[in-house]
Design a protein around this motif. Structure first.
Motif, PDB file in Angstrom:
ATOM      1  N   UNK A  14       0.838  -1.205   0.000  1.00  0.00           N
ATOM      2  CA  UNK A  14       0.000   0.000   0.000  1.00  0.00           C
ATOM      3  C   UNK A  14       0.874   1.258   0.000  1.00  0.00           C
ATOM      4  N   UNK A  15       1.933   1.243   0.823  1.00  0.00           N
ATOM      5  CA  UNK A  15       2.851   2.397   0.900  1.00  0.00           C
ATOM      6  C   UNK A  15       3.545   2.613  -0.432  1.00  0.00           C
ATOM      7  N   UNK A  16       4.043   1.541  -1.036  1.00  0.00           N
ATOM      8  CA  UNK A  16       4.772   1.678  -2.297  1.00  0.00           C
ATOM      9  C   UNK A  16       3.856   2.068  -3.452  1.00  0.00           C
ATOM     10  N   UNK A  17       2.646   1.604  -3.406  1.00  0.00           N
ATOM     11  CA  UNK A  17       1.692   2.004  -4.453  1.00  0.00           C
ATOM     12  C   UNK A  17       1.451   3.515  -4.395  1.00  0.00           C
ATOM     13  N   UNK A  18       1.283   4.027  -3.175  1.00  0.00           N
ATOM     14  CA  UNK A  18       1.074   5.475  -3.024  1.00  0.00           C
ATOM     15  C   UNK A  18       2.340   6.244  -3.427  1.00  0.00           C
ATOM     16  N   UNK A  19       3.512   5.669  -3.092  1.00  0.00           N
ATOM     17  CA  UNK A  19       4.789   6.313  -3.438  1.00  0.00           C
ATOM     18  C   UNK A  19       4.917   6.448  -4.958  1.00  0.00           C
ATOM     19  N   UNK A  20       4.554   5.419  -5.673  1.00  0.00           N
ATOM     20  CA  UNK A  20       4.663   5.431  -7.144  1.00  0.00           C
ATOM     21  C   UNK A  20       3.618   6.319  -7.798  1.00  0.00           C
ATOM     22  N   UNK A  21       2.403   6.323  -7.258  1.00  0.00           N
ATOM     23  CA  UNK A  21       1.309   7.031  -7.930  1.00  0.00           C
ATOM     24  C   UNK A  21       1.223   8.514  -7.579  1.00  0.00           C
ATOM     25  N   UNK A  22       1.611   8.879  -6.335  1.00  0.00           N
ATOM     26  CA  UNK A  22       1.429  10.269  -5.902  1.00  0.00           C
ATOM     27  C   UNK A  22       2.741  10.984  -5.564  1.00  0.00           C
ATOM     28  N   UNK A  23       3.836  10.257  -5.507  1.00  0.00           N
ATOM     29  CA  UNK A  23       5.131  10.844  -5.159  1.00  0.00           C
ATOM     30  C   UNK A  23       6.183  10.310  -6.136  1.00  0.00           C
ATOM     31  N   UNK A  72      23.953  -3.231 -11.553  1.00  0.00           N
ATOM     32  CA  UNK A  72      25.400  -3.399 -11.740  1.00  0.00           C
ATOM     33  C   UNK A  72      26.039  -2.195 -12.432  1.00  0.00           C
ATOM     34  N   UNK A  73      25.312  -1.550 -13.348  1.00  0.00           N
ATOM     35  CA  UNK A  73      25.892  -0.435 -14.112  1.00  0.00           C
ATOM     36  C   UNK A  73      25.775   0.903 -13.382  1.00  0.00           C
ATOM     37  N   UNK A  74      25.234   0.875 -12.135  1.00  0.00           N
ATOM     38  CA  UNK A  74      25.128   2.111 -11.370  1.00  0.00           C
ATOM     39  C   UNK A  74      23.784   2.810 -11.511  1.00  0.00           C
ATOM     40  N   UNK A  75      22.840   2.198 -12.226  1.00  0.00           N
ATOM     41  CA  UNK A  75      21.507   2.779 -12.382  1.00  0.00           C
ATOM     42  C   UNK A  75      20.655   2.492 -11.146  1.00  0.00           C
ATOM     43  N   UNK A  76      19.938   3.516 -10.673  1.00  0.00           N
ATOM     44  CA  UNK A  76      19.070   3.334  -9.506  1.00  0.00           C
ATOM     45  C   UNK A  76      17.909   2.410  -9.860  1.00  0.00           C
ATOM     46  N   UNK A  77      17.554   1.504  -8.926  1.00  0.00           N
ATOM     47  CA  UNK A  77      16.488   0.536  -9.179  1.00  0.00           C
ATOM     48  C   UNK A  77      15.393   0.670  -8.123  1.00  0.00           C
ATOM     49  N   UNK A  78      14.196   1.044  -8.574  1.00  0.00           N
ATOM     50  CA  UNK A  78      13.038   1.126  -7.670  1.00  0.00           C
ATOM     51  C   UNK A  78      12.727  -0.253  -7.092  1.00  0.00           C
ATOM     52  N   UNK A  79      12.861  -1.280  -7.922  1.00  0.00           N
ATOM     53  CA  UNK A  79      12.584  -2.658  -7.476  1.00  0.00           C
ATOM     54  C   UNK A  79      13.508  -3.049  -6.334  1.00  0.00           C
ATOM     55  N   UNK A  80      14.791  -2.705  -6.472  1.00  0.00           N
ATOM     56  CA  UNK A  80      15.742  -3.060  -5.411  1.00  0.00           C
ATOM     57  C   UNK A  80      15.494  -2.249  -4.145  1.00  0.00           C
ATOM     58  N   UNK A  81      15.082  -0.999  -4.327  1.00  0.00           N
ATOM     59  CA  UNK A  81      14.745  -0.184  -3.154  1.00  0.00           C
ATOM     60  C   UNK A  81      13.593  -0.847  -2.390  1.00  0.00           C
ATOM     61  N   UNK A  82      12.582  -1.287  -3.128  1.00  0.00           N
ATOM     62  CA  UNK A  82      11.430  -1.940  -2.498  1.00  0.00           C
ATOM     63  C   UNK A  82      11.865  -3.237  -1.806  1.00  0.00           C
ATOM     64  N   UNK A  83      12.732  -4.001  -2.456  1.00  0.00           N
ATOM     65  CA  UNK A  83      13.213  -5.264  -1.858  1.00  0.00           C
ATOM     66  C   UNK A  83      13.983  -5.003  -0.565  1.00  0.00           C
ATOM     67  N   UNK A  84      14.843  -3.982  -0.584  1.00  0.00           N
ATOM     68  CA  UNK A  84      15.655  -3.672   0.596  1.00  0.00           C
ATOM     69  C   UNK A  84      14.776  -3.224   1.762  1.00  0.00           C
ATOM     70  N   UNK A  85      13.809  -2.360   1.476  1.00  0.00           N
ATOM     71  CA  UNK A  85      12.954  -1.848   2.543  1.00  0.00           C
ATOM     72  C   UNK A  85      12.003  -2.925   3.077  1.00  0.00           C
TER      73      UNK A  85
END
Length: 527
Positions: A337-346, A388-401
């Motif tokens: 729910x938090x990540x859905x709001x993060x993607x849609x409104x922030x 690996x190439x230094x690109x930020x990943x939203x998926x990895x951020x979600x996995x880490x959190x």
């Protein structure tokens, strides 16, 4: 130590070899050369501490050799040996730094006295050179930290210190208090650090060298580690050129070395260092990190977009109830729910990431405190948001959190279970110590600050018995022990194990043991 004898007459070399007390003075190897030309290559190869040389030799004479020794900055002690008592030779020997001058034929005492002084002088100067070398090494190692500190102070101090401005001008030939400056910020993400086997100091050292080499060749500025931000390199430019082109060159060199693209934010030019830094910081913080790869990891002030931040504090109560439920599935529902709001409104900027991490840390500390866990408890801190190439990943951020939340709920659940287990164990221990007294379930609940229902449920789960049955078992077991004593009456035993009515005691005993107390006593005594 080593020595070399240079003389075109062999009998002179043999005489010196025989007369000098080499071993006593710590000289293990002595080399020979017949002229100065031959000696030069041997001196460079063997690095002798003591040199004996004749003055009048073919090819390269003593004066030319002394001149070469001085020009080459050889630190050996040179003793001139000559048969010519001539002021011309003496003057040149002194001019080119010979240690002493001996005349042929050589007296053994004079030879060894001169040699000993030369050895002692070389040792003394070698120690001084070593000390100077160590001091220079320490200064060179400390120098980057010194300039990091000065520049960190300058970008955070208003107004900037005139003393520090002067130091920069003296070192770099530029008055950074005059004219326009631009500041660019380079973020060391964990992927870059991993290329250096997690050695942060080595990472900073290498990346700073790459950055400074580019700006130094361009004579456009200086790069330093920001002492107030743990993963930030500041690129200070005082020449107004194409900053983006310069940053692309730096980025290309870093990528060549690490195979990872670094994110670089370019601020607005300003006559004030503090303002220039703040604009670069804003550029870095406000960008949507998901879109950074579209801009080739180079961020500019003009491209800043802004959205309101999502605050974890708004979900604190919901997260708390989920943690208390102990359900990973419920926790995942809240997280989604938090990540859905993060993607849609922030959107995910560095500012949003910092805000998330700061608020999560506050919430975690509060929950650890509530569950009486030490603040020193180790827990997972997920920071790897990068491909690996230094690109930020939203998926990895979600996995880490998500991983952080999962660990937290498991940690607190374990504590809760352990506390519950300990409470029930304390109740069981209390029953064993007070089996001869009558306590109602409500009295036990009041004593341990727990509800009657909770105690009944948890006690049954842990001991597979109700509290009443468990207490009865303890009393009957104790009665069996007492019945082995023939001097105790049954009614006395009844009182001792908590039964005020002997008949009721006998009835309960028979129900559990299958015989009356007296029958049990007879059976035990027969054995």
């Amino acid at each position: 130590m080593k020595a070399i004898i240079i003389d075109d007459e062999k009998h002179v070399r043999d005489g010196l070899l025989l007369l000098a007390e080499w071993e006593r003075l710590g000289i293990q190897e002595v080399f020979e050369a017949s002229d100065g030309e031959e000696a030069k290559s041997m001196i460079l190869e063997q690095q002798p501490e003591i040199i004996f040389t004749d003055m009048n030799m073919p090819k390269l004479d003593g004066i030319q050799l002394l001149k070469w020794l001085k020009e080459t900055e050889i630190t050996s002690k040179t003793i001139v040996v000559s048969g010519y008592d001539d002021f011309h030779y003496m003057r040149n020997a002194i001019t080119y730094g010979s240690f002493d001058y001996l005349l042929k034929p050589i007296e053994p005492d004079a030879l060894n006295e001169t040699l000993e002084r030369a050895v002692n002088e070389w040792k003394k100067q070698a120690q001084k050179r070593e000390s100077t070398k160590e001091t220079t090494r320490v200064i060179n190692e400390a120098k980057p930290f010194y300039w990091d500190h000065i520049f960190t102070t300058l970008i955070s101090q208003t107004p900037p210190s005139s003393v520090l401005i002067q130091k920069v001008q003296k070192e770099y030939g530029v008055n950074i208090n005059e004219g326009q400056c631009t500041i660019c910020l380079l973020l060391l993400n964990c992927r870059i650090v991993k290329r250096f086997e997690e050695d942060k100091n080595l990472t900073f050292f290498t990346i700073l060298n790459i950055c400074n080499e580019v700006v130094r060749n361009d004579q456009s500025g200086f790069c330093f580690k920001n002492g107030n931000q743990k993963d930030e390199i500041v690129i200070l430019l005082w020449k107004q050129k194409s900053e983006k082109t310069l940053m692309e060159r730096i980025q290309k060199e870093i990528e060549k070395f690490t195979h990872t693209k670094a994110v670089i934010a370019i601020g607005k030019s300003s006559s004030k260092l503090v303002d220039a830094y703040h604009s670069a910081q804003k550029t870095l913080l406000k960008h949507n990190m998901v879109d950074v790869h579209k801009k080739n990891h180079i961020l500019t002030y003009e491209d800043i977009t802004s959205r309101p931040l999502l605050h974890l504090f708004d979900y604190a109560e919901k997260i708390k109830w989920t943690i208390q439920s102990g359900s990973i599935e419920q926790m995942d529902e809240v997280i989604n729910e938090i990540f859905h709001k993060l993607e849609s409104q922030h959107f995910l900027s560095f500012e949003q990431i910092q805000d998330w991490e700061n608020q999560f840390e506050v919430l975690r500390k509060n929950w650890l405190k509530e569950y009486q866990l030490s603040e020193e408890t180790t827990y997972y801190n997920g920071k790897d948001y990068w491909d690996e190439d230094g690109t930020f990943s939203f998926t990895k951020f979600k996995e880490e959190k998500t991983k952080e939340f999962h660990e937290l709920i498991q940690l607190l659940n374990n504590v809760k279970y352990q506390k519950e287990k300990n409470s029930i164990q304390e109740i069981e221990s209390f029953l064993r110590e007070n089996y001869d007294k009558d306590f109602t379930l409500q009295e036990i609940a009041d004593r341990f600050f727990l509800s009657r229902e909770y105690i009944s449920r948890k006690f049954k789960q842990q001991y597979n018995e109700t509290i009443t049955n468990y207490m009865t078992t303890i009393r009957i077991d104790k009665a069996k022990e007492l019945l082995e004593n023939p001097h105790l009456k049954v009614y006395e035993i009844s009182f001792k194990v908590g039964y005020q009515n002997e008949k009721y005691f006998s009835k309960v005993f028979k129900k559990i043991v299958g015989m009356t107390p007296n029958e049990y006593r007879v059976k035990v005594s027969d054995h």
